[in-house]
Design a protein around this motif. Sequence first.
Motif, PDB file in Angstrom:
ATOM      1  N   ILE A 186       0.827  -1.204   0.000  1.00 22.05           N
ATOM      2  CA  ILE A 186       0.000   0.000   0.000  1.00 22.05           C
ATOM      3  C   ILE A 186       0.863   1.256   0.000  1.00 22.05           C
ATOM      4  O   ILE A 186       0.569   2.233  -0.679  1.00 22.05           O
ATOM      5  N   ILE A 187       1.933   1.234   0.753  1.00 20.92           N
ATOM      6  CA  ILE A 187       2.817   2.392   0.889  1.00 20.92           C
ATOM      7  C   ILE A 187       3.559   2.616  -0.423  1.00 20.92           C
ATOM      8  O   ILE A 187       4.073   1.681  -1.024  1.00 20.92           O
ATOM      9  N   ILE A 188       3.617   3.873  -0.855  1.00 21.52           N
ATOM     10  CA  ILE A 188       4.312   4.189  -2.103  1.00 21.52           C
ATOM     11  C   ILE A 188       5.797   4.439  -1.845  1.00 21.52           C
ATOM     12  O   ILE A 188       6.207   4.659  -0.707  1.00 21.52           O
ATOM     13  N   GLU A 189       6.560   4.407  -2.906  1.00 20.07           N
ATOM     14  CA  GLU A 189       7.998   4.606  -2.800  1.00 20.07           C
ATOM     15  C   GLU A 189       8.296   5.964  -2.169  1.00 20.07           C
ATOM     16  O   GLU A 189       7.746   6.987  -2.574  1.00 20.07           O
ATOM     17  N   GLY A 190       9.149   5.956  -1.164  1.00 17.97           N
ATOM     18  CA  GLY A 190       9.534   7.191  -0.487  1.00 17.97           C
ATOM     19  C   GLY A 190       8.604   7.608   0.647  1.00 17.97           C
ATOM     20  O   GLY A 190       8.897   8.549   1.369  1.00 17.97           O
ATOM     21  N   GLU A 191       7.472   6.910   0.807  1.00 19.99           N
ATOM     22  CA  GLU A 191       6.529   7.243   1.869  1.00 19.99           C
ATOM     23  C   GLU A 191       7.001   6.612   3.185  1.00 19.99           C
ATOM     24  O   GLU A 191       7.436   5.469   3.211  1.00 19.99           O
ATOM     25  N   LYS A 192       6.895   7.359   4.271  1.00 21.15           N
ATOM     26  CA  LYS A 192       7.372   6.894   5.569  1.00 21.15           C
ATOM     27  C   LYS A 192       6.220   6.836   6.566  1.00 21.15           C
ATOM     28  O   LYS A 192       5.469   7.801   6.718  1.00 21.15           O
ATOM     29  N   ILE A 193       6.088   5.706   7.247  1.00 18.60           N
ATOM     30  CA  ILE A 193       5.079   5.570   8.299  1.00 18.60           C
ATOM     31  C   ILE A 193       5.586   6.279   9.543  1.00 18.60           C
ATOM     32  O   ILE A 193       6.694   6.018  10.015  1.00 18.60           O
ATOM     33  N   GLU A 194       4.772   7.191  10.073  1.00 16.43           N
ATOM     34  CA  GLU A 194       5.123   7.946  11.275  1.00 16.43           C
ATOM     35  C   GLU A 194       4.644   7.234  12.536  1.00 16.43           C
ATOM     36  O   GLU A 194       5.384   7.117  13.505  1.00 16.43           O
ATOM     37  N   SER A 195       3.373   6.796  12.538  1.00 16.75           N
ATOM     38  CA  SER A 195       2.801   6.095  13.689  1.00 16.75           C
ATOM     39  C   SER A 195       1.515   5.413  13.265  1.00 16.75           C
ATOM     40  O   SER A 195       0.946   5.726  12.215  1.00 16.75           O
ATOM     41  N   GLY A 196       1.056   4.479  14.087  1.00 15.13           N
ATOM     42  CA  GLY A 196      -0.185   3.767  13.801  1.00 15.13           C
ATOM     43  C   GLY A 196      -0.867   3.332  15.085  1.00 15.13           C
ATOM     44  O   GLY A 196      -0.207   3.123  16.108  1.00 15.13           O
ATOM     45  N   TYR A 197      -2.184   3.198  15.017  1.00 21.43           N
ATOM     46  CA  TYR A 197      -2.991   2.856  16.185  1.00 21.43           C
ATOM     47  C   TYR A 197      -4.047   1.839  15.782  1.00 21.43           C
ATOM     48  O   TYR A 197      -4.611   1.936  14.698  1.00 21.43           O
ATOM     49  N   ASN A 198      -4.322   0.862  16.649  1.00 23.07           N
ATOM     50  CA  ASN A 198      -5.332  -0.133  16.311  1.00 23.07           C
ATOM     51  C   ASN A 198      -6.502  -0.097  17.283  1.00 23.07           C
ATOM     52  O   ASN A 198      -6.372   0.325  18.425  1.00 23.07           O
ATOM     53  N   VAL A 199      -7.655  -0.501  16.765  1.00 28.42           N
ATOM     54  CA  VAL A 199      -8.871  -0.697  17.545  1.00 28.42           C
ATOM     55  C   VAL A 199      -9.354  -2.089  17.162  1.00 28.42           C
ATOM     56  O   VAL A 199      -9.841  -2.288  16.057  1.00 28.42           O
TER      57      VAL A 199
END
Length: 126
Positions: free
Chosen positions: A26-39
Amino acid sequence: MGLLDGILGNAGEVEIEKLEKELAEIIIEGEKIESGYNVLRDYFVFTDKRLILVDKQGVTGKKIEYHTIPYKNIRHFSIESAGTFDRDAELKLWTAGLTEPIEKKFGKKSSDILKIQRTLANYILK
């Protein structure tokens, strides 16, 4: 995140490495995940380009909806910190094209709502 927080719909932070594996396609080239949260099974992820809402559907959770919200489409947002008797913090996002906000709840001990506010402000207010 505790089971009770999950049942109540409160979000807890997810490790970046786990998100990188699950969102590799899903993430494109050069895209960086900063944070994530789950429910429970669902989660949402802040990248340096967008907010991704992941909705796992059905009994097995194999059917998944990936909903992308570019930061430029977030019109405004609010946070509410947890109190003494109100055990959860809340995030509300108003986006272009929707009249009702997207709402997420966070457990009092499971996340830093101010960190989420800073992340959103950093990308929205550029």
